[in-house]
Design an enzyme around this catalytic site. Structure first.
Site, PDB file in Angstrom:
ATOM      1  N   ASN A 147       0.806  -1.223   0.000  1.00  0.00           N
ATOM      2  CA  ASN A 147       0.000   0.000   0.000  1.00  0.00           C
ATOM      3  C   ASN A 147       0.843   1.280   0.000  1.00  0.00           C
ATOM      4  O   ASN A 147       0.368   2.328  -0.415  1.00  0.00           O
ATOM      5  CB  ASN A 147      -0.920  -0.039   1.238  1.00  0.00           C
ATOM      6  CG  ASN A 147      -1.547   1.302   1.550  1.00  0.00           C
ATOM      7  OD1 ASN A 147      -2.406   1.784   0.815  1.00  0.00           O
ATOM      8  ND2 ASN A 147      -1.107   1.924   2.642  1.00  0.00           N
ATOM      9  N   THR A 184       3.384  10.675  -4.080  1.00  0.00           N
ATOM     10  CA  THR A 184       3.264  11.454  -5.327  1.00  0.00           C
ATOM     11  C   THR A 184       4.330  12.547  -5.309  1.00  0.00           C
ATOM     12  O   THR A 184       4.713  13.036  -4.226  1.00  0.00           O
ATOM     13  CB  THR A 184       1.873  12.130  -5.455  1.00  0.00           C
ATOM     14  OG1 THR A 184       1.616  12.874  -4.254  1.00  0.00           O
ATOM     15  CG2 THR A 184       0.772  11.122  -5.666  1.00  0.00           C
ATOM     16  N   ASP A 208       4.161  15.405  -7.918  1.00  0.00           N
ATOM     17  CA  ASP A 208       3.514  15.858  -9.149  1.00  0.00           C
ATOM     18  C   ASP A 208       4.248  16.991  -9.851  1.00  0.00           C
ATOM     19  O   ASP A 208       4.927  17.812  -9.225  1.00  0.00           O
ATOM     20  CB  ASP A 208       2.082  16.326  -8.832  1.00  0.00           C
ATOM     21  CG  ASP A 208       1.190  15.191  -8.345  1.00  0.00           C
ATOM     22  OD1 ASP A 208       1.644  14.034  -8.340  1.00  0.00           O
ATOM     23  OD2 ASP A 208       0.033  15.476  -7.989  1.00  0.00           O
ATOM     24  N   TYR A 224       3.501   9.037 -11.564  1.00  0.00           N
ATOM     25  CA  TYR A 224       2.569   8.260 -10.727  1.00  0.00           C
ATOM     26  C   TYR A 224       1.711   7.330 -11.597  1.00  0.00           C
ATOM     27  O   TYR A 224       1.521   6.156 -11.261  1.00  0.00           O
ATOM     28  CB  TYR A 224       1.701   9.240  -9.939  1.00  0.00           C
ATOM     29  CG  TYR A 224       0.750   8.633  -8.941  1.00  0.00           C
ATOM     30  CD1 TYR A 224       1.186   8.198  -7.694  1.00  0.00           C
ATOM     31  CD2 TYR A 224      -0.615   8.528  -9.232  1.00  0.00           C
ATOM     32  CE1 TYR A 224       0.297   7.664  -6.765  1.00  0.00           C
ATOM     33  CE2 TYR A 224      -1.508   8.008  -8.315  1.00  0.00           C
ATOM     34  CZ  TYR A 224      -1.051   7.567  -7.079  1.00  0.00           C
ATOM     35  OH  TYR A 224      -1.946   7.055  -6.164  1.00  0.00           O
TER      36      TYR A 224
HETATM   37  N1  LIG Z   1      -5.645   8.945  -1.313  1.00  0.00           N
HETATM   38  C1  LIG Z   1      -6.098   8.726  -2.543  1.00  0.00           C
HETATM   39  O1  LIG Z   1      -6.965   9.423  -3.030  1.00  0.00           O
HETATM   40  C2  LIG Z   1      -5.534   7.584  -3.337  1.00  0.00           C
HETATM   41  C3  LIG Z   1      -6.122   7.287  -4.574  1.00  0.00           C
HETATM   42  C4  LIG Z   1      -5.630   6.208  -5.300  1.00  0.00           C
HETATM   43  C5  LIG Z   1      -4.578   5.457  -4.816  1.00  0.00           C
HETATM   44  N2  LIG Z   1      -4.013   5.790  -3.619  1.00  0.00           N
HETATM   45  C6  LIG Z   1      -2.896   4.959  -3.152  1.00  0.00           C
HETATM   46  O2  LIG Z   1      -3.221   4.429  -1.881  1.00  0.00           O
HETATM   47  C7  LIG Z   1      -2.037   4.210  -1.128  1.00  0.00           C
HETATM   48  C8  LIG Z   1      -2.147   4.882   0.248  1.00  0.00           C
HETATM   49  O3  LIG Z   1      -2.324   6.252   0.044  1.00  0.00           O
HETATM   50  P1  LIG Z   1      -2.872   7.266   1.180  1.00  0.00           P
HETATM   51  O4  LIG Z   1      -3.831   8.158   0.547  1.00  0.00           O
HETATM   52  O5  LIG Z   1      -3.262   6.508   2.383  1.00  0.00           O
HETATM   53  O6  LIG Z   1      -1.548   8.123   1.440  1.00  0.00           O
HETATM   54  P2  LIG Z   1      -0.731   8.404   2.782  1.00  0.00           P
HETATM   55  O7  LIG Z   1      -1.646   8.663   3.908  1.00  0.00           O
HETATM   56  O8  LIG Z   1       0.278   9.443   2.406  1.00  0.00           O
HETATM   57  O9  LIG Z   1      -0.006   7.034   3.039  1.00  0.00           O
HETATM   58  C9  LIG Z   1       1.085   6.616   2.276  1.00  0.00           C
HETATM   59  C10 LIG Z   1       1.885   5.699   3.117  1.00  0.00           C
HETATM   60  O10 LIG Z   1       3.028   5.248   2.360  1.00  0.00           O
HETATM   61  C11 LIG Z   1       4.122   5.173   3.232  1.00  0.00           C
HETATM   62  N3  LIG Z   1       5.385   5.347   2.531  1.00  0.00           N
HETATM   63  C12 LIG Z   1       5.728   6.294   1.628  1.00  0.00           C
HETATM   64  N4  LIG Z   1       7.005   6.149   1.251  1.00  0.00           N
HETATM   65  C13 LIG Z   1       7.483   5.070   1.944  1.00  0.00           C
HETATM   66  C14 LIG Z   1       8.743   4.418   1.996  1.00  0.00           C
HETATM   67  N5  LIG Z   1       9.783   4.827   1.236  1.00  0.00           N
HETATM   68  N6  LIG Z   1       8.870   3.342   2.803  1.00  0.00           N
HETATM   69  C15 LIG Z   1       7.828   2.900   3.573  1.00  0.00           C
HETATM   70  N7  LIG Z   1       6.623   3.484   3.572  1.00  0.00           N
HETATM   71  C16 LIG Z   1       6.448   4.565   2.760  1.00  0.00           C
HETATM   72  C17 LIG Z   1       3.933   6.316   4.224  1.00  0.00           C
HETATM   73  O11 LIG Z   1       4.604   5.946   5.408  1.00  0.00           O
HETATM   74  P3  LIG Z   1       5.206   7.025   6.439  1.00  0.00           P
HETATM   75  O12 LIG Z   1       4.190   8.116   6.560  1.00  0.00           O
HETATM   76  O13 LIG Z   1       5.442   6.265   7.670  1.00  0.00           O
HETATM   77  O14 LIG Z   1       6.479   7.523   5.806  1.00  0.00           O
HETATM   78  C18 LIG Z   1       2.426   6.378   4.379  1.00  0.00           C
HETATM   79  O15 LIG Z   1       1.996   5.633   5.495  1.00  0.00           O
HETATM   80  C19 LIG Z   1      -0.892   4.768  -1.974  1.00  0.00           C
HETATM   81  O16 LIG Z   1      -0.267   3.715  -2.690  1.00  0.00           O
HETATM   82  C20 LIG Z   1      -1.594   5.705  -2.939  1.00  0.00           C
HETATM   83  O17 LIG Z   1      -0.886   5.894  -4.133  1.00  0.00           O
HETATM   84  C21 LIG Z   1      -4.470   6.822  -2.861  1.00  0.00           C
END
Ligand SMILES: NC(=O)c1ccc[n+]([C@@H]2O[C@H](COP(=O)([O-])OP(=O)(O)OC[C@H]3O[C@@H](n4cnc5c(N)ncnc54)[C@H](OP(=O)(O)O)[C@@H]3O)[C@@H](O)[C@H]2O)c1
Length: 189
Positions: free
Chosen positions: A91, A95, A97, A156
């Site tokens: 998960n 981004t 961008d 992305y």
């Molecule tokens: N939100 C949306 O609208 C949306 C839409 C489509 C897809 N997604 C996808 O859903 C997933 C979760 O997104 P979210 O919205 O929940 O975003 P989020 O709250 O920013 O969560 C992203 C998570 O990824 C972790 N992460 C980032 N870089 C990392 C690294 N190098 N090593 C380990 N962990 C890392 C972060 O961990 P730390 O904070 O601990 O660093 C954070 O917990 C992502 O893959 C995103 O692309 C989201």
């Protein structure tokens, strides 16, 4: 029946928290992967918040862009959860961008590394135990932007589309041995 063990990378993030809770509700022993630039206090505070809400979720540090760090994360998971990973939710994602004309190699590389290379690192570490056990679930989090593209997100969109190819190819390799591989592509929330 023994309790299944799940690792949710990016488990302390927005969607990650919801996934961790849903798995815990289903009776799974859940470990949330976190990075937070090494801020372990932040992860412990998140863990405490979950506890307050009745969720006993374990945590494991790791950088999904780094092979060694992923290996250390899996070792932690096995230690704290007491077994190998049955369910992996890839998960974690970021981004960076910018329109393609202004996009730097760094922006491209960081996004490909966190969203796509992470699939390779983490899945490679859990796939053999899953195959040996004859059961496993790999769930990769992509995005609707993989199919439709998104202005300012060439990096992305490419990374998330790559997840689809990875998922479909790996699924063909392991499905007959009891391991399913799927992608979930949500929209914006
Ligand atoms: N939100 C949306 O609208 C949306 C839409 C489509 C897809 N997604 C996808 O859903 C997933 C979760 O997104 P979210 O919205 O929940 O975003 P989020 O709250 O920013 O969560 C992203 C998570 O990824 C972790 N992460 C980032 N870089 C990392 C690294 N190098 N090593 C380990 N962990 C890392 C972060 O961990 P730390 O904070 O601990 O660093 C954070 O917990 C992502 O893959 C995103 O692309 C989201």
């Amino acid at each position: 029946m023994t309790q299944k063990i799940a690792l949710v990378t990016g488990g302390t993030g927005g969607i990650g928290t919801a996934i961790c809770r849903a798995l815990a509700d289903a009776g799974v022993k859940v470990v949330a992967g976190y990075n937070s630039g090494g801020n372990h206090e932040k992860a412990r505070a998140w863990q405490e918040e979950q506890k307050q809400d009745g969720y006993d979720i374990l945590v494991a540090y790791g950088d999904v862009t780094d092979e060694e760090s992923c290996a250390a994360c899996i070792r932690t998971v096995e230690e704290v959860a007491g077994g190998t990973v049955d369910i992996l939710v890839n998960n974690a994602g970021i981004t960076r961008d910018g329109t393609f004309r202004k996009m730097s190699w760094e922006q491209w590389n960081q996004v490909l590394s966190a969203n796509l290379d992470s699939m390779f690192h983490m899945t490679r570490l859990v796939i053999n135990p899953m195959l040996e056990n004859g059961w496993g679930r790999v769930i990769n989090i992509s995005s609707v932007n993989a199919q439709k593209g998104q202005f300012g997100q060439c990096n992305y969109s490419a990374a998330k589309a790559g997840i689809h190819g990875f998922t479909k190819a790996l699924a063909q390799e392991v499905a007959a041995k009891g391991v399913t591989v799927n992608t979930v592509s949500q929209g914006m929330y």
